[in-house]
Design a protein around this motif. Structure first.
Motif, PDB file in Angstrom:
ATOM      1  N   ARG A   1      43.817  34.759  38.563  1.00 24.08           N
ATOM      2  CA  ARG A   1      42.584  34.184  38.566  1.00 24.08           C
ATOM      3  C   ARG A   1      41.756  34.797  39.537  1.00 24.08           C
ATOM      4  O   ARG A   1      40.329  35.210  39.308  1.00 24.08           O
ATOM      5  N   ALA A   2      42.272  35.342  40.708  1.00 23.62           N
ATOM      6  CA  ALA A   2      41.257  35.951  41.663  1.00 23.62           C
ATOM      7  C   ALA A   2      40.880  37.421  40.900  1.00 23.62           C
ATOM      8  O   ALA A   2      39.400  37.696  41.326  1.00 23.62           O
ATOM      9  N   ARG A   3      41.484  38.009  40.085  1.00 26.57           N
ATOM     10  CA  ARG A   3      41.371  39.259  39.356  1.00 26.57           C
ATOM     11  C   ARG A   3      40.026  38.959  38.490  1.00 26.57           C
ATOM     12  O   ARG A   3      39.109  39.670  38.126  1.00 26.57           O
ATOM     13  N   LEU A   4      40.338  37.739  38.013  1.00 24.91           N
ATOM     14  CA  LEU A   4      39.007  37.142  37.061  1.00 24.91           C
ATOM     15  C   LEU A   4      37.810  37.303  37.714  1.00 24.91           C
ATOM     16  O   LEU A   4      36.959  37.764  37.329  1.00 24.91           O
ATOM     17  N   ARG A   5      37.916  36.491  38.684  1.00 31.71           N
ATOM     18  CA  ARG A   5      36.507  36.136  39.594  1.00 31.71           C
ATOM     19  C   ARG A   5      36.158  37.613  40.230  1.00 31.71           C
ATOM     20  O   ARG A   5      34.839  37.838  40.162  1.00 31.71           O
ATOM     21  N   GLN A   6      37.180  38.613  40.257  1.00 28.53           N
ATOM     22  CA  GLN A   6      36.544  39.890  40.949  1.00 28.53           C
ATOM     23  C   GLN A   6      35.749  40.572  39.834  1.00 28.53           C
ATOM     24  O   GLN A   6      34.767  41.103  39.837  1.00 28.53           O
ATOM     25  N   ALA A   7      36.460  40.417  38.546  1.00 26.87           N
ATOM     26  CA  ALA A   7      35.836  41.230  37.390  1.00 26.87           C
ATOM     27  C   ALA A   7      34.451  40.641  37.246  1.00 26.87           C
ATOM     28  O   ALA A   7      33.448  41.245  36.812  1.00 26.87           O
ATOM     29  N   ASN A   8      34.312  39.209  37.332  1.00 26.27           N
ATOM     30  CA  ASN A   8      33.147  38.417  37.027  1.00 26.27           C
ATOM     31  C   ASN A   8      32.104  38.899  37.944  1.00 26.27           C
ATOM     32  O   ASN A   8      30.938  39.022  37.609  1.00 26.27           O
TER      33      ASN A   8
ATOM     34  N   PRO B   1      25.815  51.112  40.491  1.00 30.30           N
ATOM     35  CA  PRO B   1      27.026  51.483  40.183  1.00 30.30           C
ATOM     36  C   PRO B   1      28.050  51.205  41.180  1.00 30.30           C
ATOM     37  O   PRO B   1      27.693  50.618  42.434  1.00 30.30           O
ATOM     38  N   VAL B   2      29.111  51.114  40.618  1.00 30.65           N
ATOM     39  CA  VAL B   2      30.309  50.307  41.529  1.00 30.65           C
ATOM     40  C   VAL B   2      31.378  51.547  41.982  1.00 30.65           C
ATOM     41  O   VAL B   2      31.785  52.560  41.369  1.00 30.65           O
ATOM     42  N   ALA B   3      31.709  51.413  43.359  1.00 30.81           N
ATOM     43  CA  ALA B   3      32.636  52.295  43.906  1.00 30.81           C
ATOM     44  C   ALA B   3      34.035  51.866  43.325  1.00 30.81           C
ATOM     45  O   ALA B   3      34.329  50.943  42.931  1.00 30.81           O
ATOM     46  N   VAL B   4      34.775  53.202  43.352  1.00 29.97           N
ATOM     47  CA  VAL B   4      36.175  53.067  42.693  1.00 29.97           C
ATOM     48  C   VAL B   4      36.898  52.219  43.689  1.00 29.97           C
ATOM     49  O   VAL B   4      37.735  51.385  43.148  1.00 29.97           O
ATOM     50  N   GLU B   5      36.545  52.206  44.956  1.00 31.85           N
ATOM     51  CA  GLU B   5      37.420  51.194  45.773  1.00 31.85           C
ATOM     52  C   GLU B   5      37.099  49.717  45.429  1.00 31.85           C
ATOM     53  O   GLU B   5      37.728  48.902  45.774  1.00 31.85           O
ATOM     54  N   ALA B   6      35.590  49.457  45.226  1.00 27.41           N
ATOM     55  CA  ALA B   6      35.341  48.025  44.856  1.00 27.41           C
ATOM     56  C   ALA B   6      36.252  47.599  43.565  1.00 27.41           C
ATOM     57  O   ALA B   6      36.536  46.313  43.515  1.00 27.41           O
ATOM     58  N   LEU B   7      36.602  48.556  42.695  1.00 28.77           N
ATOM     59  CA  LEU B   7      37.442  48.173  41.396  1.00 28.77           C
ATOM     60  C   LEU B   7      38.601  47.691  41.721  1.00 28.77           C
ATOM     61  O   LEU B   7      39.078  47.016  41.244  1.00 28.77           O
ATOM     62  N   GLN B   8      39.094  48.107  42.773  1.00 26.48           N
ATOM     63  CA  GLN B   8      40.499  47.630  43.285  1.00 26.48           C
ATOM     64  C   GLN B   8      40.756  46.917  44.402  1.00 26.48           C
ATOM     65  O   GLN B   8      41.753  46.607  44.865  1.00 26.48           O
ATOM     66  N   THR B   9      39.573  46.309  44.957  1.00 27.41           N
ATOM     67  CA  THR B   9      39.528  45.379  46.131  1.00 27.41           C
ATOM     68  C   THR B   9      39.217  44.189  45.756  1.00 27.41           C
ATOM     69  O   THR B   9      38.455  43.687  44.904  1.00 27.41           O
ATOM     70  N   ILE B  10      40.007  43.087  46.097  1.00 26.60           N
ATOM     71  CA  ILE B  10      39.880  41.682  46.027  1.00 26.60           C
ATOM     72  C   ILE B  10      39.391  41.145  47.294  1.00 26.60           C
ATOM     73  O   ILE B  10      40.055  41.492  48.404  1.00 26.60           O
ATOM     74  N   THR B  11      38.286  40.642  47.444  1.00 28.38           N
ATOM     75  CA  THR B  11      37.730  40.219  48.629  1.00 28.38           C
ATOM     76  C   THR B  11      38.079  38.897  48.830  1.00 28.38           C
ATOM     77  O   THR B  11      38.595  38.145  48.201  1.00 28.38           O
ATOM     78  N   GLU B  12      37.605  38.271  50.056  1.00 26.53           N
ATOM     79  CA  GLU B  12      37.828  37.103  50.706  1.00 26.53           C
ATOM     80  C   GLU B  12      37.107  36.004  49.493  1.00 26.53           C
ATOM     81  O   GLU B  12      37.697  35.058  49.062  1.00 26.53           O
ATOM     82  N   ASP B  13      35.986  36.229  49.048  1.00 22.63           N
ATOM     83  CA  ASP B  13      35.222  35.517  48.135  1.00 22.63           C
ATOM     84  C   ASP B  13      35.864  35.026  47.015  1.00 22.63           C
ATOM     85  O   ASP B  13      35.869  34.153  46.545  1.00 22.63           O
ATOM     86  N   ASP B  14      36.380  36.151  46.379  1.00 21.30           N
ATOM     87  CA  ASP B  14      37.285  35.922  45.012  1.00 21.30           C
ATOM     88  C   ASP B  14      38.525  34.954  45.362  1.00 21.30           C
ATOM     89  O   ASP B  14      38.823  34.213  44.495  1.00 21.30           O
ATOM     90  N   VAL B  15      38.967  34.992  46.554  1.00 21.76           N
ATOM     91  CA  VAL B  15      40.345  34.037  46.786  1.00 21.76           C
ATOM     92  C   VAL B  15      39.594  32.856  47.273  1.00 21.76           C
ATOM     93  O   VAL B  15      40.066  31.806  46.590  1.00 21.76           O
ATOM     94  N   ARG B  16      38.553  32.690  47.936  1.00 20.09           N
ATOM     95  CA  ARG B  16      38.044  31.361  48.361  1.00 20.09           C
ATOM     96  C   ARG B  16      37.473  30.765  47.289  1.00 20.09           C
ATOM     97  O   ARG B  16      37.277  29.437  47.613  1.00 20.09           O
ATOM     98  N   ALA B  17      36.981  31.273  46.162  1.00 16.83           N
ATOM     99  CA  ALA B  17      36.371  30.421  45.051  1.00 16.83           C
ATOM    100  C   ALA B  17      37.503  29.611  44.657  1.00 16.83           C
ATOM    101  O   ALA B  17      36.982  28.605  43.541  1.00 16.83           O
ATOM    102  N   SER B  18      38.653  29.755  44.780  1.00 13.97           N
ATOM    103  CA  SER B  18      39.639  28.835  44.249  1.00 13.97           C
ATOM    104  C   SER B  18      39.356  27.502  44.399  1.00 13.97           C
ATOM    105  O   SER B  18      38.958  27.014  45.471  1.00 13.97           O
ATOM    106  N   ARG B  19      39.795  26.775  43.361  1.00 17.14           N
ATOM    107  CA  ARG B  19      39.580  25.138  43.329  1.00 17.14           C
ATOM    108  C   ARG B  19      40.348  24.670  44.325  1.00 17.14           C
ATOM    109  O   ARG B  19      40.326  23.406  44.911  1.00 17.14           O
ATOM    110  N   VAL B  20      41.663  25.384  44.993  1.00 14.05           N
ATOM    111  CA  VAL B  20      42.449  24.910  45.948  1.00 14.05           C
ATOM    112  C   VAL B  20      41.622  24.678  47.335  1.00 14.05           C
ATOM    113  O   VAL B  20      42.064  23.500  47.934  1.00 14.05           O
TER     114      VAL B  20
END
Lengths: 298, 137
Positions: free
Chosen positions: A256-263, A272-291
């Motif tokens: 689900r975090a990957r989904l949010r990252q892609a979104n 343009p997106v950096a290559v690093e950004a393509l493979q990084t999952i940030t805090e926001d991607d995780v924190r957006a979880s309904r948990v």
């Protein structure tokens, strides 16, 4: 070894180096997080088989040890993953002839009408010969509420083959602890033919974070520094919630975090997106979880 | 009279270890192995009785040997053969076929001559095994 009685000695170290056991055990240690009792038992089995090989080399005969196993543990503790590895380990130790696992559930063993079960079970057994037969959720085989259930027939055929063809087949049963206990209580023959009962403990939060990092690495992702903290938070919260299933929950959370990252990346596609950004999952991607937002059930 | 049909039939009978090796060879080639049995050894008898279904997706010969043991227990006084079927395109036929069990006594064949009009003679091969009525078990 008793040197005074038998002049020759056996070089266990050479045998150990000669086989690929060391590699297998090392990869088990590196690639599987936690699971100490499991690793201990596998190490013991490996030692037994190695000594058995040495004994055979000097002509000491013994029945091949019975290696039927039962894996119990909560969901997502790695029972299936370890079963896949067991085949490789036993194959490299020379206990089984082929490195293959046939994974089945009740549906593959039990038929739908009288006379259907025996051929079905035998077919599966024949396919598994020479390797490992992994029966997931084995307790479904026995349904006490229906005395005419065909599961009993499958169990009887299994028992017979487990006893007669011990050197052709290793049967691994897996399931949740309490239900497997009930299963064994009502099938004492099965309990006594399974020599190794291995309990898979739940993972700690640290181990789960470690697992999350390994999973991400395999998919060529990484957590950012803040992301690590968020993930840790997430794991601790998720562990308190109902239907927590260890590593499986973590895998779902990562998906689900990957989904949010892609979104997120897609939303900002103008720049343009950096290559690093393509493979990084940030805090926001995780924190957006309904948990994090959900009110904890009372 | 020793029946000579299929592979290895002019050799001494294969031991179980040798049969295992042959079956393993077939399995490693991806062929489906089947067991068939009959009491009629006539060479034109191509319809032997099947012992269970052909075995697909096996990895080890032990499974076939288990079935062979069961078949021998039931039909020890019959001919049993193992065949390996290659389903790949272009072959789609039997690649191996050899006898793995024979009755204790093999009666062999009779040459039957039928006199026709004039000095014509018709010849017929007939297996002694089928000329007797089957014995109740």
């Amino acid at each position: 070894m008793n040197d005074s009685a038998a002049p020759q000695t056996v070089d266990l170290e050479a045998l150990y180096q000669g086989s690929s056991v060391a590699d297998v055990l090392a990869s088990l240690d590196n690639e599987l997080v936690g699971l100490v009792p499991v690793k201990t038992r596998i190490r013991e089995v490996a030692a037994l088989l190695l000594v058995e090989k040495a004994r055979r080399a000097v002509g000491l005969q013994a029945e091949p040890p019975s290696l039927h196993m039962c894996f119990t543990g909560n969901p997502g503790t790695g029972k299936t993953t370890v079963a896949q590895r067991i085949a490789t380990i036993l194959h490299q130790l020379g206990y089984i002839r082929r490195n293959h696992v046939v994974s089945v559930t009740r549906d593959d063993l039990v038929g739908q009408y009288i006379g259907h079960t025996a051929p079905k079970t035998k077919e599966v057994l024949k396919k598994a010969m020479g390797g490992v037969l992994f029966i997931d959720e084995a307790y479904y085989l026995y349904r006490p509420e229906n005395e005419r259930d065909y599961g009993q027939e499958a169990i009887e055929i299994l028992l017979q083959v487990m006893e007669d063809r011990r050197d052709d087949l290793v049967v691994v049963l897996a399931g949740y602890k309490d239900r497997m206990d009930t299963f064994f209580r009502s099938n004492p023959g099965m309990a006594s033919r399974v020599a190794h009962h291995i309990d898979f403990p739940d993972y700690s939060a640290d181990e789960l974070l470690c697992i999350a990092n390994i999973m991400l690495e395999k998919m060529h992702y990484a957590l950012s520094v803040d992301g690590q903290g968020a993930m840790r938070d997430y794991i601790e919260r998720r562990m308190q919630q109902p239907r927590f299933s260890n590593a499986r929950s973590i895998r779902n959370a990562l998906d689900r975090a990957r989904l949010r990252q892609a979104n997120r990346l897609f939303a900002g596609r103008a720049t343009p997106v950096a290559v690093e950004a393509l493979q990084t999952i940030t805090e926001d991607d995780v924190r957006a979880s309904r948990v994090f937002t959900q009110v904890r059930p009372a | 009279m020793k029946l000579t049909q299929g592979q290895f039939s002019f050799l001494p009978d294969l031991s179980d270890a040798e049969i295992t090796l042959q079956v393993q060879y077939a399995l490693e080639n991806g062929w489906a192995v089947a067991i068939e049995h009959t009491s009629d050894p006539h060479p034109r008898n191509v319809y032997w009785n099947m012992w269970g279904n052909p075995m697909f997706d096996l990895r080890d010969a032990a499974g076939v040997m288990m079935e062979l043991k069961a078949c021998r227990a039931e039909h020890n006084d019959e001919y049993i053969k193992i065949i390996a079927f290659d389903s790949r395109k272009g072959w789609e036929s039997v690649r191996m076929s050899f006898i793995v069990n024979r009755p204790a006594f093999e009666p062999g064949f009779e040459l039957v001559r039928t006199e026709g009009p004039g000095r014509n003679l018709g010849y017929q091969l007939r297996s002694f095994a089928t000329s007797r009525p089957p014995v109740a078990p």
